[in-house]
Write a protein that holds these residues in place. Structure first.
Motif, PDB file in Angstrom:
ATOM      1  N   ALA A 141       3.490   3.228   1.991  1.00 14.31           N
ATOM      2  CA  ALA A 141       2.921   2.853   3.293  1.00 14.31           C
ATOM      3  C   ALA A 141       1.622   2.088   3.096  1.00 14.31           C
ATOM      4  O   ALA A 141       0.647   2.314   3.801  1.00 14.31           O
ATOM      5  CB  ALA A 141       2.705   4.101   4.149  1.00 14.31           C
ATOM      6  N   THR A 142       1.618   1.175   2.116  1.00 17.61           N
ATOM      7  CA  THR A 142       0.454   0.295   1.980  1.00 17.61           C
ATOM      8  C   THR A 142       0.472  -0.703   3.134  1.00 17.61           C
ATOM      9  O   THR A 142       1.496  -0.892   3.791  1.00 17.61           O
ATOM     10  CB  THR A 142       0.494  -0.469   0.640  1.00 17.61           C
ATOM     11  OG1 THR A 142       1.775  -1.094   0.523  1.00 17.61           O
ATOM     12  CG2 THR A 142       0.290   0.481  -0.531  1.00 17.61           C
ATOM     13  N   ASN A 143      -0.661  -1.337   3.405  1.00 21.57           N
ATOM     14  CA  ASN A 143      -0.740  -2.297   4.515  1.00 21.57           C
ATOM     15  C   ASN A 143       0.203  -3.481   4.289  1.00 21.57           C
ATOM     16  O   ASN A 143       0.517  -3.819   3.147  1.00 21.57           O
ATOM     17  CB  ASN A 143      -2.172  -2.820   4.656  1.00 21.57           C
ATOM     18  CG  ASN A 143      -3.111  -1.747   5.176  1.00 21.57           C
ATOM     19  OD1 ASN A 143      -2.685  -0.812   5.861  1.00 21.57           O
ATOM     20  ND2 ASN A 143      -4.383  -1.870   4.843  1.00 21.57           N
ATOM     21  N   ALA A 144       0.604  -4.110   5.390  1.00 22.84           N
ATOM     22  CA  ALA A 144       1.517  -5.261   5.315  1.00 22.84           C
ATOM     23  C   ALA A 144       0.731  -6.533   5.022  1.00 22.84           C
ATOM     24  O   ALA A 144       0.956  -7.580   5.630  1.00 22.84           O
ATOM     25  CB  ALA A 144       2.302  -5.379   6.622  1.00 22.84           C
ATOM     26  N   THR A 145      -0.216  -6.447   4.098  1.00 23.17           N
ATOM     27  CA  THR A 145      -1.012  -7.601   3.673  1.00 23.17           C
ATOM     28  C   THR A 145      -0.541  -8.032   2.287  1.00 23.17           C
ATOM     29  O   THR A 145       0.255  -7.331   1.645  1.00 23.17           O
ATOM     30  CB  THR A 145      -2.496  -7.222   3.569  1.00 23.17           C
ATOM     31  OG1 THR A 145      -2.609  -6.111   2.669  1.00 23.17           O
ATOM     32  CG2 THR A 145      -3.048  -6.794   4.924  1.00 23.17           C
ATOM     33  N   VAL A 146      -1.024  -9.184   1.832  1.00 17.36           N
ATOM     34  CA  VAL A 146      -0.617  -9.661   0.509  1.00 17.36           C
ATOM     35  C   VAL A 146      -0.992  -8.632  -0.563  1.00 17.36           C
ATOM     36  O   VAL A 146      -0.161  -8.235  -1.377  1.00 17.36           O
ATOM     37  CB  VAL A 146      -1.273 -11.030   0.205  1.00 17.36           C
ATOM     38  CG1 VAL A 146      -1.011 -11.421  -1.255  1.00 17.36           C
ATOM     39  CG2 VAL A 146      -0.738 -12.089   1.142  1.00 17.36           C
ATOM     40  N   ASP A 147      -2.242  -8.172  -0.540  1.00 16.13           N
ATOM     41  CA  ASP A 147      -2.680  -7.199  -1.536  1.00 16.13           C
ATOM     42  C   ASP A 147      -1.912  -5.883  -1.426  1.00 16.13           C
ATOM     43  O   ASP A 147      -1.539  -5.282  -2.441  1.00 16.13           O
ATOM     44  CB  ASP A 147      -4.189  -6.931  -1.386  1.00 16.13           C
ATOM     45  CG  ASP A 147      -5.027  -8.082  -1.927  1.00 16.13           C
ATOM     46  OD1 ASP A 147      -4.454  -8.957  -2.616  1.00 16.13           O
ATOM     47  OD2 ASP A 147      -6.240  -8.103  -1.668  1.00 16.13           O
ATOM     48  N   ARG A 168       9.914   1.608   2.141  1.00 20.52           N
ATOM     49  CA  ARG A 168       8.677   1.102   2.752  1.00 20.52           C
ATOM     50  C   ARG A 168       8.818   1.154   4.266  1.00 20.52           C
ATOM     51  O   ARG A 168       9.924   1.272   4.797  1.00 20.52           O
ATOM     52  CB  ARG A 168       8.364  -0.310   2.274  1.00 20.52           C
ATOM     53  CG  ARG A 168       9.373  -1.360   2.705  1.00 20.52           C
ATOM     54  CD  ARG A 168       8.733  -2.751   2.660  1.00 20.52           C
ATOM     55  NE  ARG A 168       9.727  -3.771   2.994  1.00 20.52           N
ATOM     56  CZ  ARG A 168      10.155  -4.056   4.218  1.00 20.52           C
ATOM     57  NH1 ARG A 168       9.718  -3.350   5.255  1.00 20.52           N
ATOM     58  NH2 ARG A 168      11.036  -5.006   4.438  1.00 20.52           N
ATOM     59  N   LEU A 169       7.695   1.065   4.985  1.00 16.18           N
ATOM     60  CA  LEU A 169       7.735   1.134   6.447  1.00 16.18           C
ATOM     61  C   LEU A 169       8.453  -0.090   7.007  1.00 16.18           C
ATOM     62  O   LEU A 169       8.439  -1.157   6.403  1.00 16.18           O
ATOM     63  CB  LEU A 169       6.306   1.183   7.013  1.00 16.18           C
ATOM     64  CG  LEU A 169       5.458   2.370   6.568  1.00 16.18           C
ATOM     65  CD1 LEU A 169       4.123   2.376   7.326  1.00 16.18           C
ATOM     66  CD2 LEU A 169       6.181   3.686   6.806  1.00 16.18           C
TER      67      LEU A 169
END
Lengths: 197, 197
Positions: A141-147, A168-169
């Motif tokens: 559940a990491t952010n939906a950003t490039v990083d 993943r979400l």
């Protein structure tokens, strides 16, 4: 121009995220005019929290007990581990009651720009947790950003041998979202991932 | 969901002006992860400032000494008193080095809506200060808002008998201001108060 004590207080307040020099001055003045009701209780809460709160050795959550309440709670499903970037993300998921398993807090994301490499994150300790036969699923559940996605990709590779299911979400239109205000990436993803009704 | 100590800290932080629940959570987390460098110094600065800072009995400024440094400074002109709404206004004028006289802090403005009457403000103590023969001018530096101007008007009436000269700050285009972005009231005032070059 204000007294040295007040200047120091303003400087310290201005370092907090979300407060600049001007709002730090306003906050300091607000507190000085409400010593008994705001300033002293806050001083005490800060000292008390600094004293009592630590990081959970298992998941990286912050709590007054170690392991944290979530890791120690027998009612929570030990088979699913949700990997988040920050403790704030964990709090957000808990507020939403989105998840009844356990967590793993990375403490950041991989970032070439900011010089964050895998050793700087709480990734190594995830490998043995995922290898535990009792664990069946790891939700990234990491952010939906490039990083965030780079980090999720790296963790997926690291966990490949463990054979655990990795998810993943979902991506798509946020609940309450209006199409006209959404970015192209979200719209394309929402179309590509459309579902039967 | 977070520990009780952390929840209490977040509740207290969220009461500060400029911080809402979300930014209070971010600030709390920021501090928990930087206990030695941010959290404990801030706790100490708050306790210290609450201990040392008080209100100047003469002008209403906040300082560690009473009378405050400005009232006690012999280099400052005792003939001019600048009346401001809040200590923050005094700080702003001091930062700008706009004024070398002394101050009088009202602690607010008259407001029928908020139920603020003259007795709630630090107005009564201004009368004997203005009556001092050594004082030649009172500058009313209340905000250019309806409430600020109502308050200035009330003070002007109260000081009529003292015979002291009463002035107010100039109105016009702010330095660096672009006409296109200014409100009608400011433009009309700036035209009406135009000066020869």
């Amino acid at each position: 121009m204000a007294a040295a004590d007040v200047e120091r207080l303003i400087r310290l307040l201005a370092k907090l995220p979300g407060l600049g020099p001007r709002s730090a001055r306003r906050a300091a003045l607000h507190m000085i005019q409400r010593k008994e009701t705001v300033m002293l209780p806050l001083a005490e809460a800060l000292a008390q929290t600094a004293e009592s709160v630590g990081v959970c050795a298992t998941c990286g959550n912050v709590d007054t007990v170690n392991p944290c309440e979530i890791c120690a709670d027998p009612r929570r499903d030990p088979a699913i581990i949700c990997v988040v970037e920050q403790v704030g993300d964990l709090w957000a998921l808990e507020r939403a009651s989105a998840f009844r398993g356990r967590y793993h807090v990375l403490g950041g994301v991989l970032s070439a720009l900011d010089g964050v490499s895998p050793e700087d994150l709480n990734i190594e300790s995830l490998i043995p947790r995922a290898a535990d036969p009792a664990v069946t699923e790891i939700i990234l559940a990491t952010n939906a950003t490039v990083d965030g996605q780079t980090t999720a990709h790296y963790i997926t590779e690291r966990l490949e041998e463990s054979g655990v299911e990795i998810t993943r979400l979902a991506r798509g239109v946020p609940v309450g979202g209006e199409l006209d205000y959404l970015d192209d990436g979200t719209l394309v993803t929402a179309f590509a991932s459309r579902k039967g009704i």
